[in-house]
Design a protein around this motif. Structure first.
Motif, short mmCIF file in Angstrom:
data_model
loop_
_atom_site.label_atom_id
_atom_site.label_comp_id
_atom_site.label_asym_id
_atom_site.label_seq_id
_atom_site.Cartn_x
_atom_site.Cartn_y
_atom_site.Cartn_z
N ASP A 159 47.08 43.41 46.23
CA ASP A 159 46.20 44.19 45.37
C ASP A 159 46.87 44.58 44.05
OD1 ASP A 159 47.83 46.24 46.40
OD2 ASP A 159 46.28 46.94 47.78
N GLY A 160 47.94 43.86 43.69
CA GLY A 160 48.40 43.85 42.32
C GLY A 160 49.43 44.86 41.87
N TYR A 208 41.41 43.65 53.04
CA TYR A 208 41.22 44.30 51.74
C TYR A 208 39.83 44.91 51.62
CZ TYR A 208 45.66 42.53 49.99
OH TYR A 208 47.00 42.29 49.80
N ARG A 209 38.81 44.25 52.16
CA ARG A 209 37.45 44.81 52.12
C ARG A 209 37.39 46.15 52.83
NH1 ARG A 209 35.40 39.41 52.33
NH2 ARG A 209 35.66 39.38 54.58
N ALA A 210 38.16 46.29 53.91
CA ALA A 210 38.14 47.51 54.71
C ALA A 210 39.10 48.59 54.21
CB ALA A 210 38.47 47.17 56.16
N SER A 211 39.79 48.33 53.11
CA SER A 211 40.91 49.19 52.73
C SER A 211 40.55 50.39 51.86
CB SER A 211 41.97 48.37 51.98
OG SER A 211 41.47 47.96 50.71
N SER A 233 44.01 35.62 48.58
CA SER A 233 42.91 36.50 48.95
C SER A 233 42.11 36.88 47.71
CB SER A 233 43.44 37.77 49.61
OG SER A 233 42.39 38.73 49.75
N GLY A 234 40.87 36.43 47.64
CA GLY A 234 40.00 36.81 46.55
C GLY A 234 39.70 38.29 46.53
N GLU A 235 39.59 38.90 47.71
CA GLU A 235 39.33 40.34 47.80
C GLU A 235 40.52 41.14 47.28
OE1 GLU A 235 36.55 41.92 48.69
OE2 GLU A 235 35.46 40.07 49.09
N GLY A 236 41.73 40.71 47.61
CA GLY A 236 42.91 41.38 47.10
C GLY A 236 42.97 41.30 45.59
N LEU A 237 42.66 40.12 45.03
CA LEU A 237 42.69 39.94 43.59
C LEU A 237 41.62 40.75 42.89
CD1 LEU A 237 43.41 36.11 43.37
CD2 LEU A 237 44.99 37.98 42.86
N ALA A 238 40.47 40.94 43.53
CA ALA A 238 39.42 41.77 42.94
C ALA A 238 39.90 43.22 42.82
CB ALA A 238 38.15 41.69 43.78
N GLY A 247 40.03 50.71 48.56
CA GLY A 247 40.79 50.84 47.32
C GLY A 247 42.13 50.17 47.28
N GLY A 248 42.59 49.61 48.37
CA GLY A 248 43.87 48.91 48.36
C GLY A 248 44.67 49.18 49.62
N VAL A 249 45.55 48.25 49.95
CA VAL A 249 46.38 48.35 51.16
C VAL A 249 47.74 48.94 50.85
CG1 VAL A 249 47.55 46.98 52.93
CG2 VAL A 249 45.19 46.43 52.30
N TRP A 250 48.34 48.51 49.74
CA TRP A 250 49.76 48.78 49.51
C TRP A 250 49.98 50.03 48.65
CZ3 TRP A 250 51.35 45.99 53.13
CH2 TRP A 250 50.78 44.75 53.40
#
Length: 200
Positions: free
Chosen positions: A45-46, A10-13, A65-70, A15-18
């Motif tokens: 990522d919500g 998620y950090r490398a994404s 994943s805290g990064e995904g939730l952020a 803005g989001g993966v999905w």
């Protein structure tokens, strides 16, 4: 992948993966349900949780994943969702809910995880699960290549107790028009979709 690996992804994404919205088949099912209380398991990522909140659902999104939730919380509309950092193996909701939905949660014990999620659904409520089918490997679709963690209709239906009525449990084909990833991808993909209603 563990939580640390997902955090890095998620950090490398940028803005989001999905993709921005839930899979089309999930949207079709959820659009027919009256908004009430919902849990989005492995929210990432919500995208599904925010989509539900925008339609009037009181939704909790859980992910380890805290990064995904952020990223999820930063989405437009993300402040309407309750975000919880938790593991599906350990977390319990405070009350039963009208809908539990999970998109692309693949674990070594997927059947047990689905059975656990099913236990959070109140009578009359729905369970909606979608994930990569084992046949997805042969068509070269995006997703895990380990058949041990992939779905089949038999695996998902077998995870439920006798208190559920199965509305749909089948393989479906997705195309690039319903891409899983942000930015899309060209390959056809095979998923398993489960929609079940708790009767008691």
């Amino acid at each position: 992948m563990d939580a640390a690996q997902w955090d890095e992804r998620y950090r490398a994404s940028a803005g989001g993966v999905w993709a921005a919205e839930p899979p089309a088949a999930v949207q079709e099912i959820l659009a027919d349900l009256a908004p009430a209380t919902a849990i989005d398991v492995a929210t990432g990522d919500g995208r599904t949780a925010v989509w539900l909140a925008e339609r009037g659902w009181s939704c909790t999104g859980i992910d380890f994943s805290g990064e995904g939730l952020a990223l999820a919380a930063a989405r437009p509309g993300g402040d309407a969702v309750t975000w919880v950092r938790a593991d599906v193996h350990e977390w319990e909701p405070a009350a039963f809910v009208d809908l539990v939905v999970s998109c692309y949660l693949h674990l070594a014990d997927s059947a047990a995880a689905v059975a656990r999620m099913a236990g959070w659904v109140k009578p009359g409520g729905a369970l909606v699960v979608i994930g990569h089918d084992v046949e997805n490997i042969a068509v070269g679709g995006h997703g895990p290549s380990d058949p041990a963690i992939l779905y089949t209709p038999e695996l998902l239906s077998g995870a439920l107790d006798g208190g559920f009525r199965i509305e749909r449990c089948e393989r479906i084909t997705r195309t690039s028009a319903d891409a899983e990833l942000r930015g899309g991808h060209a390959a056809t993909a095979i998923d398993t979709l489960l929609h079940a209603v708790r009767m008691r």
